[in-house]
Design a protein around this motif. Structure first.
Motif, mmCIF file in Angstrom:
data_model
loop_
_atom_site.group_PDB
_atom_site.id
_atom_site.type_symbol
_atom_site.label_atom_id
_atom_site.label_comp_id
_atom_site.label_asym_id
_atom_site.label_seq_id
_atom_site.Cartn_x
_atom_site.Cartn_y
_atom_site.Cartn_z
ATOM 1 N N TRP A 1 64.227 58.764 -49.884
ATOM 2 C CA TRP A 1 63.057 58.582 -50.739
ATOM 3 C C TRP A 1 63.328 57.591 -51.866
ATOM 4 C CZ3 TRP A 1 59.085 60.487 -48.345
ATOM 5 C CH2 TRP A 1 59.242 61.607 -47.512
ATOM 6 N N ILE A 2 64.547 57.599 -52.381
ATOM 7 C CA ILE A 2 64.865 56.732 -53.508
ATOM 8 C C ILE A 2 64.908 55.264 -53.077
ATOM 9 C CG2 ILE A 2 66.619 56.137 -55.224
ATOM 10 C CD1 ILE A 2 67.407 59.105 -55.255
ATOM 11 N N ALA A 3 65.556 54.965 -51.956
ATOM 12 C CA ALA A 3 65.784 53.575 -51.557
ATOM 13 C C ALA A 3 64.489 52.779 -51.398
ATOM 14 C CB ALA A 3 66.629 53.514 -50.287
ATOM 15 N N PRO A 4 63.498 53.245 -50.641
ATOM 16 C CA PRO A 4 62.276 52.445 -50.524
ATOM 17 C C PRO A 4 61.525 52.326 -51.847
ATOM 18 C CG PRO A 4 62.015 54.553 -49.408
ATOM 19 C CD PRO A 4 63.458 54.430 -49.760
ATOM 20 N N ALA B 1 60.629 48.671 -53.757
ATOM 21 C CA ALA B 1 59.318 48.271 -54.273
ATOM 22 C C ALA B 1 59.375 47.993 -55.769
ATOM 23 C CB ALA B 1 58.290 49.360 -53.970
ATOM 24 N N LEU B 2 60.103 48.849 -56.500
ATOM 25 C CA LEU B 2 60.169 48.666 -57.944
ATOM 26 C C LEU B 2 60.889 47.376 -58.299
ATOM 27 C CD1 LEU B 2 59.499 49.854 -60.694
ATOM 28 C CD2 LEU B 2 61.688 51.052 -60.634
ATOM 29 N N GLN B 3 61.959 47.059 -57.582
ATOM 30 C CA GLN B 3 62.677 45.827 -57.885
ATOM 31 C C GLN B 3 61.776 44.605 -57.662
ATOM 32 O OE1 GLN B 3 67.088 44.802 -57.597
ATOM 33 N NE2 GLN B 3 66.379 44.375 -55.537
ATOM 34 N N ALA B 4 60.924 44.660 -56.637
ATOM 35 C CA ALA B 4 59.990 43.559 -56.407
ATOM 36 C C ALA B 4 58.988 43.438 -57.555
ATOM 37 C CB ALA B 4 59.259 43.769 -55.085
ATOM 38 N N LEU B 5 58.527 44.553 -58.072
ATOM 39 C CA LEU B 5 57.598 44.522 -59.202
ATOM 40 C C LEU B 5 58.279 44.019 -60.465
ATOM 41 C CD1 LEU B 5 55.709 47.897 -58.632
ATOM 42 C CD2 LEU B 5 54.784 45.589 -58.362
ATOM 43 N N ALA C 1 54.352 55.695 -61.948
ATOM 44 C CA ALA C 1 53.924 56.578 -60.866
ATOM 45 C C ALA C 1 54.799 56.415 -59.633
ATOM 46 C CB ALA C 1 52.457 56.308 -60.518
ATOM 47 N N LEU C 2 55.266 55.203 -59.389
ATOM 48 C CA LEU C 2 56.147 54.963 -58.244
ATOM 49 C C LEU C 2 57.356 55.896 -58.309
ATOM 50 C CD1 LEU C 2 57.095 51.414 -57.008
ATOM 51 C CD2 LEU C 2 58.741 53.267 -56.991
ATOM 52 N N ILE C 3 57.900 56.051 -59.511
ATOM 53 C CA ILE C 3 59.043 56.954 -59.682
ATOM 54 C C ILE C 3 58.569 58.389 -59.841
ATOM 55 C CG2 ILE C 3 60.952 57.574 -61.210
ATOM 56 C CD1 ILE C 3 61.235 54.574 -61.843
ATOM 57 N N ASP D 1 56.361 59.427 -56.426
ATOM 58 C CA ASP D 1 56.826 59.159 -55.064
ATOM 59 C C ASP D 1 58.329 59.306 -54.860
ATOM 60 O OD1 ASP D 1 54.206 58.588 -54.379
ATOM 61 O OD2 ASP D 1 54.406 56.454 -54.823
ATOM 62 N N ILE D 2 59.109 59.361 -55.937
ATOM 63 C CA ILE D 2 60.559 59.517 -55.805
ATOM 64 C C ILE D 2 61.026 60.835 -56.399
ATOM 65 C CG2 ILE D 2 62.831 58.592 -56.386
ATOM 66 C CD1 ILE D 2 61.670 55.823 -56.491
#
Length: 210
Positions: A133-136, A140-144, A97-99, A102-103
């Motif tokens: 939009w992609i960078a934030p 977040a995804l890299q942290a997950l 969903a993050l991608i 939100d992206i």
């Protein structure tokens, strides 16, 4: 099955990956979005929204890539693209969903056309818009991934999250983004490029590619 798609569509790309991972064969019906072929009467009769992808299975027509991917997981469960534990499945779905929410919607073709037509945006402005939009989202995804991944987005085997990530990395390069701030995501991409399913699904290897 017939997959209605477009070689450079990120949503079509993620469905191609899942089909390849599960070994599900299909025929391709290509619709060039640049020419508006997704708005023909015949295609609108299949998908009233006039978007790709759509997956046709006999008399059944499935639309919207998240729904198609979940249907594939339920009807073709091997190999699984969602973990077995409910909490883990929720994590993978959150990554998707993050991608997917939100992206990707903010840098698809419809939005880019509107930015050009309604606001006079040039390519530099388009690139900046997409990166904003992609960078934030990638942060977040890299942290997950650092928390849950072991070679792939979640664990040590591809999941639906990887089906979303790889097309979004491809798209980010189209907007001239420097991806070096996300080495964790690039490491997954490097592994995916050596995987036969991801290799086969790549946009450049599709029969309708430029």
């Amino acid at each position: 099955m017939i997959l209605h798609g477009y070689w450079r569509s990120g949503a079509s790309y993620r469905v191609r990956i899942a089909l390849a991972l599960k070994g599900v064969g299909y025929d391709l019906a290509a619709h060039d979005l640049r020419k508006g072929e997704q708005k023909t009467p015949d295609y609108l009769a299949l998908n009233p929204q006039g978007m790709v992808p759509a997956l046709q299975d006999g008399d059944r027509v499935l639309v919207q890539s998240p729904a198609i991917l979940e249907w594939l997981e339920e009807t073709h469960p091997a190999p699984p693209l969602l973990p077995s534990a409910p909490d883990d499945r929720a994590v993978v779905r959150a990554m998707c969903a993050l991608i997917g929410c939100d992206i990707h919607p903010l840098n698809n073709l419809r939005v880019l056309k509107a930015l050009r037509a309604d606001f006079g945006a040039d390519q530099a402005a388009i690139d900046a818009w997409a990166a904003g939009w992609i960078a934030p989202g990638f942060d977040a995804l890299q942290a997950l991934v650092a928390r849950h991944g072991a070679g792939w987005c979640f664990g040590d085997a591809p999941t639906l999250a990887d089906c979303y990530l790889i097309p979004q990395l491809y798209s980010a390069r189209r907007f001239n983004m420097d991806l070096s701030p996300w080495p964790g995501l690039l490491a997954i991409e490097a592994q995916a490029l050596d995987h036969p399913a991801f290799h086969a699904a790549h946009p450049d290897r599709q029969p309708d590619a430029d």
